[in-house]
Design a protein around this motif. Structure first.
Motif, short mmCIF file in Angstrom:
data_model
loop_
_atom_site.label_atom_id
_atom_site.label_comp_id
_atom_site.label_asym_id
_atom_site.label_seq_id
_atom_site.Cartn_x
_atom_site.Cartn_y
_atom_site.Cartn_z
N ARG A 104 33.43 50.94 32.84
CA ARG A 104 33.99 51.68 33.96
C ARG A 104 35.52 51.65 33.89
N PRO A 105 36.15 52.80 34.10
CA PRO A 105 37.61 52.82 34.10
C PRO A 105 38.16 52.04 35.30
N THR A 106 39.36 51.53 35.14
CA THR A 106 39.98 50.77 36.22
C THR A 106 40.24 51.66 37.43
N ARG A 107 40.20 51.07 38.60
CA ARG A 107 40.50 51.80 39.82
C ARG A 107 41.94 51.56 40.26
N GLN B 278 49.91 49.35 40.83
CA GLN B 278 49.13 48.20 41.25
C GLN B 278 48.98 47.20 40.09
N LYS B 279 48.81 47.70 38.88
CA LYS B 279 48.70 46.82 37.71
C LYS B 279 49.99 46.05 37.50
N LYS B 280 51.13 46.74 37.62
CA LYS B 280 52.43 46.08 37.45
C LYS B 280 52.64 45.00 38.51
N ASN B 281 52.30 45.31 39.76
CA ASN B 281 52.45 44.33 40.83
C ASN B 281 51.56 43.12 40.60
N SER B 282 50.37 43.36 40.12
CA SER B 282 49.44 42.28 39.84
C SER B 282 49.97 41.38 38.72
#
Length: 67
Positions: A50-53, A58-62
């Motif tokens: 499944r592709p990321t949501r 959001q990825k950078k912040n995480s």
């Protein structure tokens, strides 16, 4: 990449496995794949699933929160 560098420095598979904390089988697989595919084997291949949501923001912040 560390596995390949250590093997190039003549460490045994057992020594490399202990240093990088993996199994000898993993060391063997990495070296075999490198011999077969050269530097292309170092990079992760696309995987199914499944592709990321998450958005890129959001990825950078995480990532920042985990660093």
């Amino acid at each position: 990449m560390h596995i390949l560098l250590l093997r190039r420095q003549k460490y045994t598979q057992q020594e490399v496995a202990k240093i990088v904390r993996c199994s000898q089988g993993t060391v063997s697989n990495v070296v075999r794949r490198f011999k077969k595919e050269s530097w292309n084997s170092v990079y992760d291949k696309p995987r199914e699933g499944r592709p990321t949501r998450l958005t890129n923001d959001q990825k950078k912040n995480s990532q920042r929160e985990n660093d």
